[in-house]
Motif scaffolding. Structure first.
Motif, PDB file in Angstrom:
ATOM      1  N   SER A 297       0.838  -1.210   0.000  1.00 23.72           N
ATOM      2  CA  SER A 297       0.000   0.000   0.000  1.00 23.72           C
ATOM      3  C   SER A 297       0.872   1.259   0.000  1.00 23.72           C
ATOM      4  CB  SER A 297      -0.908  -0.026   1.227  1.00 23.72           C
ATOM      5  OG  SER A 297      -0.217  -0.568   2.330  1.00 23.72           O
ATOM      6  N   PRO A 298       0.277   2.413  -0.269  1.00 20.96           N
ATOM      7  CA  PRO A 298       1.081   3.639  -0.295  1.00 20.96           C
ATOM      8  C   PRO A 298       1.606   3.983   1.103  1.00 20.96           C
ATOM      9  CG  PRO A 298      -1.100   3.976  -1.287  1.00 20.96           C
ATOM     10  CD  PRO A 298      -1.135   2.642  -0.638  1.00 20.96           C
ATOM     11  N   PRO A 299       2.734   4.695   1.181  1.00 17.62           N
ATOM     12  CA  PRO A 299       3.268   5.083   2.486  1.00 17.62           C
ATOM     13  C   PRO A 299       2.232   5.877   3.278  1.00 17.62           C
ATOM     14  CG  PRO A 299       4.760   5.713   0.711  1.00 17.62           C
ATOM     15  CD  PRO A 299       3.533   5.190   0.063  1.00 17.62           C
ATOM     16  N   GLY A 300       2.255   5.714   4.580  1.00 19.82           N
ATOM     17  CA  GLY A 300       1.303   6.435   5.435  1.00 19.82           C
ATOM     18  C   GLY A 300      -0.005   5.692   5.621  1.00 19.82           C
ATOM     19  N   CYS A 301      -0.153   4.549   4.948  1.00 26.22           N
ATOM     20  CA  CYS A 301      -1.405   3.783   5.068  1.00 26.22           C
ATOM     21  C   CYS A 301      -1.183   2.546   5.926  1.00 26.22           C
ATOM     22  CB  CYS A 301      -1.879   3.315   3.685  1.00 26.22           C
ATOM     23  SG  CYS A 301      -2.437   4.657   2.656  1.00 26.22           S
ATOM     24  N   MET A 302      -2.226   2.133   6.605  1.00 25.19           N
ATOM     25  CA  MET A 302      -2.221   0.845   7.310  1.00 25.19           C
ATOM     26  C   MET A 302      -3.294   0.018   6.618  1.00 25.19           C
ATOM     27  SD  MET A 302      -2.060   2.571  11.036  1.00 25.19           S
ATOM     28  CE  MET A 302      -2.081   1.134  12.074  1.00 25.19           C
ATOM     29  N   ALA A 303      -3.009  -1.263   6.382  1.00 25.85           N
ATOM     30  CA  ALA A 303      -3.942  -1.984   5.511  1.00 25.85           C
ATOM     31  C   ALA A 303      -3.974  -3.473   5.788  1.00 25.85           C
ATOM     32  CB  ALA A 303      -3.537  -1.756   4.053  1.00 25.85           C
ATOM     33  N   LEU A 304      -5.089  -4.063   5.397  1.00 32.60           N
ATOM     34  CA  LEU A 304      -5.236  -5.515   5.425  1.00 32.60           C
ATOM     35  C   LEU A 304      -5.335  -5.964   3.967  1.00 32.60           C
ATOM     36  CD1 LEU A 304      -5.780  -7.988   7.297  1.00 32.60           C
ATOM     37  CD2 LEU A 304      -8.196  -7.548   7.001  1.00 32.60           C
ATOM     38  N   HIS A 305      -4.451  -6.893   3.584  1.00 35.14           N
ATOM     39  CA  HIS A 305      -4.426  -7.363   2.193  1.00 35.14           C
ATOM     40  C   HIS A 305      -4.699  -8.856   2.124  1.00 35.14           C
ATOM     41  CE1 HIS A 305      -2.655  -3.780   0.253  1.00 35.14           C
ATOM     42  NE2 HIS A 305      -2.132  -3.584   1.441  1.00 35.14           N
ATOM     43  N   LEU A 306      -5.333  -9.265   1.054  1.00 37.26           N
ATOM     44  CA  LEU A 306      -5.451 -10.688   0.760  1.00 37.26           C
ATOM     45  C   LEU A 306      -4.409 -10.979  -0.305  1.00 37.26           C
ATOM     46  CD1 LEU A 306      -9.347 -10.997   0.433  1.00 37.26           C
ATOM     47  CD2 LEU A 306      -7.943 -11.326   2.449  1.00 37.26           C
ATOM     48  N   VAL A 307      -3.375 -11.713   0.061  1.00 37.69           N
ATOM     49  CA  VAL A 307      -2.278 -11.935  -0.887  1.00 37.69           C
ATOM     50  C   VAL A 307      -2.471 -13.281  -1.568  1.00 37.69           C
ATOM     51  CG1 VAL A 307       0.229 -12.008  -1.162  1.00 37.69           C
ATOM     52  CG2 VAL A 307      -0.783 -10.626   0.643  1.00 37.69           C
ATOM     53  N   THR A 308      -2.565 -13.254  -2.883  1.00 40.72           N
ATOM     54  CA  THR A 308      -2.753 -14.493  -3.636  1.00 40.72           C
ATOM     55  C   THR A 308      -1.576 -14.776  -4.565  1.00 40.72           C
ATOM     56  OG1 THR A 308      -3.967 -13.258  -5.286  1.00 40.72           O
ATOM     57  CG2 THR A 308      -5.281 -14.397  -3.630  1.00 40.72           C
ATOM     58  N   ASP A 309      -0.767 -13.766  -4.833  1.00 40.78           N
ATOM     59  CA  ASP A 309       0.368 -13.952  -5.736  1.00 40.78           C
ATOM     60  C   ASP A 309       1.679 -13.834  -4.978  1.00 40.78           C
ATOM     61  OD1 ASP A 309      -0.798 -14.474  -8.132  1.00 40.78           O
ATOM     62  OD2 ASP A 309      -1.177 -12.379  -8.563  1.00 40.78           O
ATOM     63  N   PRO A 310       2.685 -14.568  -5.401  1.00 42.82           N
ATOM     64  CA  PRO A 310       3.968 -14.477  -4.692  1.00 42.82           C
ATOM     65  C   PRO A 310       4.564 -13.080  -4.792  1.00 42.82           C
ATOM     66  CG  PRO A 310       4.220 -15.639  -6.772  1.00 42.82           C
ATOM     67  CD  PRO A 310       2.751 -15.463  -6.570  1.00 42.82           C
ATOM     68  N   VAL A 311       5.365 -12.757  -3.798  1.00 42.69           N
ATOM     69  CA  VAL A 311       5.980 -11.425  -3.760  1.00 42.69           C
ATOM     70  C   VAL A 311       7.408 -11.566  -4.288  1.00 42.69           C
ATOM     71  CG1 VAL A 311       6.408  -9.439  -2.264  1.00 42.69           C
ATOM     72  CG2 VAL A 311       4.619 -11.060  -1.676  1.00 42.69           C
ATOM     73  N   LEU A 312       7.612 -11.153  -5.523  1.00 39.51           N
ATOM     74  CA  LEU A 312       8.898 -11.374  -6.178  1.00 39.51           C
ATOM     75  C   LEU A 312       9.486 -10.069  -6.683  1.00 39.51           C
ATOM     76  CD1 LEU A 312       7.744 -14.554  -8.165  1.00 39.51           C
ATOM     77  CD2 LEU A 312       9.041 -14.505  -6.039  1.00 39.51           C
ATOM     78  N   SER A 313       9.188  -9.006  -5.968  1.00 41.37           N
ATOM     79  CA  SER A 313       9.675  -7.687  -6.384  1.00 41.37           C
ATOM     80  C   SER A 313       9.704  -6.777  -5.173  1.00 41.37           C
ATOM     81  CB  SER A 313       8.741  -7.114  -7.460  1.00 41.37           C
ATOM     82  OG  SER A 313       7.399  -7.195  -7.028  1.00 41.37           O
ATOM     83  N   PRO A 314      10.379  -5.614  -5.294  1.00 45.49           N
ATOM     84  CA  PRO A 314      10.323  -4.652  -4.196  1.00 45.49           C
ATOM     85  C   PRO A 314       8.924  -4.029  -4.127  1.00 45.49           C
ATOM     86  CG  PRO A 314      11.993  -4.049  -5.834  1.00 45.49           C
ATOM     87  CD  PRO A 314      11.207  -5.152  -6.415  1.00 45.49           C
ATOM     88  N   PRO A 315       8.561  -3.444  -2.973  1.00 45.99           N
ATOM     89  CA  PRO A 315       7.197  -2.920  -2.804  1.00 45.99           C
ATOM     90  C   PRO A 315       6.729  -1.978  -3.918  1.00 45.99           C
ATOM     91  CG  PRO A 315       8.338  -2.892  -0.715  1.00 45.99           C
ATOM     92  CD  PRO A 315       9.338  -3.328  -1.731  1.00 45.99           C
ATOM     93  N   TYR A 316       7.655  -1.153  -4.453  1.00 45.13           N
ATOM     94  CA  TYR A 316       7.181  -0.186  -5.455  1.00 45.13           C
ATOM     95  C   TYR A 316       6.770  -0.846  -6.756  1.00 45.13           C
ATOM     96  CZ  TYR A 316      12.225  -0.453  -6.380  1.00 45.13           C
ATOM     97  OH  TYR A 316      13.507  -0.892  -6.615  1.00 45.13           O
TER      98      TYR A 316
END
Ligand SMILES: Nc1ncnc2c1ncn2[C@@H]1O[C@H](COP(=O)(O)OP(=O)(O)OP(=O)(O)O)[C@@H](O)[C@H]1O
Length: 758
Positions: free
Chosen positions: A408-427
């Motif tokens: 999520s964008p900086p300054g946000c707090m969030a709940l995410h449903l992650v279905t895809d692998p994380v294979l990159s930096p956040p940006y």
């Protein structure tokens, strides 16, 4: 924004305290967006500034003006944009459909946007389309087959020379890698062989299986986009051993050959066949350009991050391994020690958590990851997320680190449903949240109560049908520790993963269940504290009742503490980071806005050339977080600001003349961020640029502003503007009001202290 008219200067002088005006003038200073309220950027409101949004190159200014003329709500703005035909393509539903169609026939260069579960199908289709095109189009490509000076038709199998690696010189790579087309290479990897690299690529596993950051990519899976960019540790692809029961080695070899026949042009096949073994894994690497990479690399300051040639790849003095079949598609192999260091305790913890998730019948675990700054929390949770996604389709992720957000964008707090692998930096993987709140700052210091209340609000959205991973801040001392204790009490994690390092002299206390039971939180109290309190003679006071309630709510469930030792070079040392956290935040924001880019990567559009939505004052309420701004000044604070687009439960009561200002900062749903790029005082309209889908925009009725600012690179880089560059001036006097920053003390005070003062 320029302050060129005397009217504007006078207006600014009136609005801003004298102290705020004093700032030394620097030649060519770019920003006249300064601080009127301690946290907010201020820009001068003139009609000129509002209306003279720069035009897209090739679009006449008069036409542009016409297009933003109609006063309308979010909905109407969309229609206006459709009429005008210069609306960015991803904003309208119509265009979304079009995108889907385009996706299905997308070329490898255009693909790679973060794809969630619903898009998985289209990605597979995309692969199929690509395969067909490859076979049909074989004759269209010249088979490049000359890696490392090897003549066409021979493979590029080379061996690492250890001395050369240690001396920093480039050396050759012990991999079979063959360039089969302009932007495609085939790599053969033996079991346990590793390829650590910098760059970006799309990888399809044609045979066998490999592991990347804990995620297994196997035969038959779609292509995955890998980004090993210099802002983070290098990524490694490791081949996994595989055997197919009941098949002979010969049969397995024949299977690989069948894959080659399908995917590899005839001219390249022969040399690959010679290298095939029954246990090898076969990968197809493709060059990767996405609207996101093209947009971000259009900023000079970030070009190096995405440069795809080894010399420009910001490798510094890193040794790199020669392999032209890979470098030609934008992948530079590195020695393995440049990759992620996985310590024994790290691996044991991941294995145990996996086992718990897959075998425990008592519901899903709630895993809280904590530790000091730069200790490797994010890298650990990415690995854990990926490992879980090998076995289950979805993992929930609660983002509580407002400064270094993952999705999520900086300054946000969030709940995410992650279905895809994380294979990159956040940006590179900013995506839509399940539930999100805008905290409005990159540290929670300014308002600890708002932070804790937001945590409770978000946690209420957890479905409890998947494991939950909670990412926390690196602030683990003083009030930061109190907040962490509150989080453990309020969220009742089943497991607390605490990262530490032997290299750090002062490690924070171990967060054992006993420690958490007795330690003082910010909102909750420890056991000792409760026991030490004298028995109330009469009924409980209001505050005590609240404390009791919080302690009850917390329940003090015992968690399992798992300690992980981070053992990578420079652990916990901010000086060892190549990119500071504010740069990563700017990249994350640009990553969000890159979603506005057209899918055609050949023509990236600068943000200032995009048509904003127009929103009437009466449709949305405004509020500035973490500081007081008088309602008469709120438009100064709003103009040229980053805003969170939110929904409050109450209808917005319209004001006859001015903007609607909320009396308090609400904790409410946020759909994403936007930029108020102009305000039309006559028509009472905000002009807002945002990548949020139109269906969501229709629910927005509140704009929150905080201390997160628009990346300066957006102001500095406005290509195609002839003459005065909007929002920027090199002819500005800091004697004018609003030119200085008012520094606001951010140290939180103990509740008792606040009371003593009042
Ligand atoms: N196991 C590891 N091996 C090598 N490098 C690592 C490892 N873990 C983290 N790093 C590197 O250290 C830096 C900080 O890592 P990371 O962002 O994961 O830490 P963090 O604790 O989440 O930081 P923050 O406190 O800013 O949230 C990054 O550049 C990352 O690539």
């Amino acid at each position: 924004m320029r302050v060129s008219s005397p009217k504007a200067a006078a207006c600014l002088k009136q609005a801003v305290p004298t102290a705020a005006r004093r700032r030394r003038w620097k030649r060519k200073a770019m920003l006249v967006l300064t601080d009127v309220s301690g946290a907010k950027q201020l820009s001068v409101l003139t009609r000129r500034c509002c209306l003279h949004a720069p035009c897209r190159r090739g679009v006449k200014r008069s036409r542009h003006r016409q297009s933003i003329k109609n006063a309308a709500t979010w909905k109407c703005a969309e229609e206006v944009c459709k009429e005008d035909e210069i609306m960015r393509s991803s904003a309208t539903e119509q265009d979304e459909e079009q995108h889907e169609e385009e996706n299905n026939t997308e070329s490898p260069r255009n693909s790679g946007r973060k794809i969630n579960g619903s898009h998985k199908k289209s990605r597979t289709q995309e692969n199929q389309a690509c395969t067909a095109a490859e076979i049909d189009g074989e004759a269209m490509y010249t088979d490049s087959f000359a890696p490392n000076g090897v003549p066409n038709g021979e493979s590029s199998q080379d061996f690492i020379d250890d001395d050369a690696v240690s001396s920093g010189a480039s050396t050759r790579l012990c991999l079979t890698a063959v360039n089969i087309r302009n932007d495609q290479s085939i790599v053969l990897m033996s079991p346990s062989q590793k390829l650590t690299f910098r760059g970006r690529c799309r990888v399809t596993c044609l045979y066998g299986s490999v592991q990347v950051l804990g995620f297994t990519i196997g035969q038959g899976q779609p292509a995955y986009c890998l980004y090993s960019l210099p802002t983070h540790a290098a990524m490694s692809i490791e081949a996994l051993p595989h055997c197919k029961p009941g098949r002979t080695k010969r049969e397995m070899k024949m299977e690989v050959k069948a894959v080659f026949r399908q995917r590899v042009p005839a001219a390249s096949r022969h040399s690959l066949m010679k290298e095939v073994t029954s246990s090898c894994s076969v990968l197809l690497f493709e060059h990767l350009d996405t609207p996101g990479t093209v947009f971000l690399s259009s900023f000079p300051e970030y070009r190096e991050v995405f440069a795809s040639h080894s010399k420009k790849m910001n490798l510094g003095k890193l040794p790199f391994l020669e392999c032209s079949a890979l470098t030609s598609i934008g992948v530079v192999p590195l020695p393995d020690d440049q990759g992620i260091t996985i310590s024994e305790s790290w691996m044991a913890t991941v294995q145990e958590l996996l086992k718990t998730c897959l075998e425990d019948d008592d519901g899903y675990p709630i895993i809280l990851v904590c530790g000091g700054k730069n200790i490797g929390k994010s890298t650990f949770h990415r690995y854990l997320l990926n490992s879980l996604l090998n076995h289950i389709p979805c993992v929930e992720f609660l983002e509580l680190d407002v400064g270094q957000t993952e999705f999520s964008p900086p300054g946000c707090m969030a709940l995410h449903l992650v279905t895809d692998p994380v294979l990159s930096p956040p940006y590179m993987h900013q995506c839509e949240p399940h539930k999100m709140v805008y905290y409005g700052d990159v540290s929670c210091e300014r308002d600890l109560d708002r932070y804790v209340e937001t945590v409770k609000y978000l946690y209420a959205g957890y479905t409890k049908e998947t494991p939950l991973i909670i990412n926390t801040m690196g602030w683990v001392k003083g009030f930061g520790l109190s907040i962490l204790v509150d989080l453990i009490r309020l969220l009742s994690p089943t497991h607390v993963v605490q990262l530490g390092s032997a290299e750090r002299s002062q490690e924070p206390a171990a967060l054992t269940p006993e420690f958490v039971q007795t330690a003082a939180g910010w909102q909750t109290k420890g056991k000792q504290h409760i026991q030490q309190k004298p028995e109330p003679l009469n009924s409980l006071s209001e505050e005590e009742e609240q404390d009791e309630h919080l302690n009850l709510q917390a329940g003090f469930q015992r968690h399992r503490l798992m300690r992980v030792q981070s053992e990578f070079p420079g652990v916990g040392d901010r000086r060892s980071l190549k990119f500071r956290s504010n740069v990563l935040r700017d990249l994350a924001l640009l990553g969000c806005f890159s979603q506005l880019q057209p899918l055609d990567t050949r023509c990236p559009m600068p943000l200032h050339s995009m048509l904003p939505y127009q929103v009437p004052f009466s449709a949305v309420a405004l509020q500035v977080l973490h500081c007081d701004v008088t309602p008469t000044h709120i438009l100064y604070a709003a103009n040229a600001s980053l805003v969170a687009l939110c929904r409050i439960p109450n209808a917005v009561s319209s004001q006859a003349n001015g903007p609607v200002v909320l009396p308090q900062a609400p904790i409410c749903d946020c759909f994403g961020v936007g930029i108020i790029r102009g305000i039309n005082l006559e028509k009472k309209l905000y002009y807002i640029l945002t990548p949020i889908p139109v269906a969501r925009l229709k629910q927005v009725n509140c704009l929150l502003m905080g201390a997160v600012t628009i990346p300066h690179s957006l102001f500095r880089n406005q290509p195609g503007v002839i003459g005065e560059v909007p929002y920027i001036t090199s002819d500005y006097s800091f004697d004018v009001s609003g030119a200085g920053k008012i520094k606001v003390g951010t140290q939180p005070r103990r509740r008792g202290h606040v009371k003593a003062v009042s």
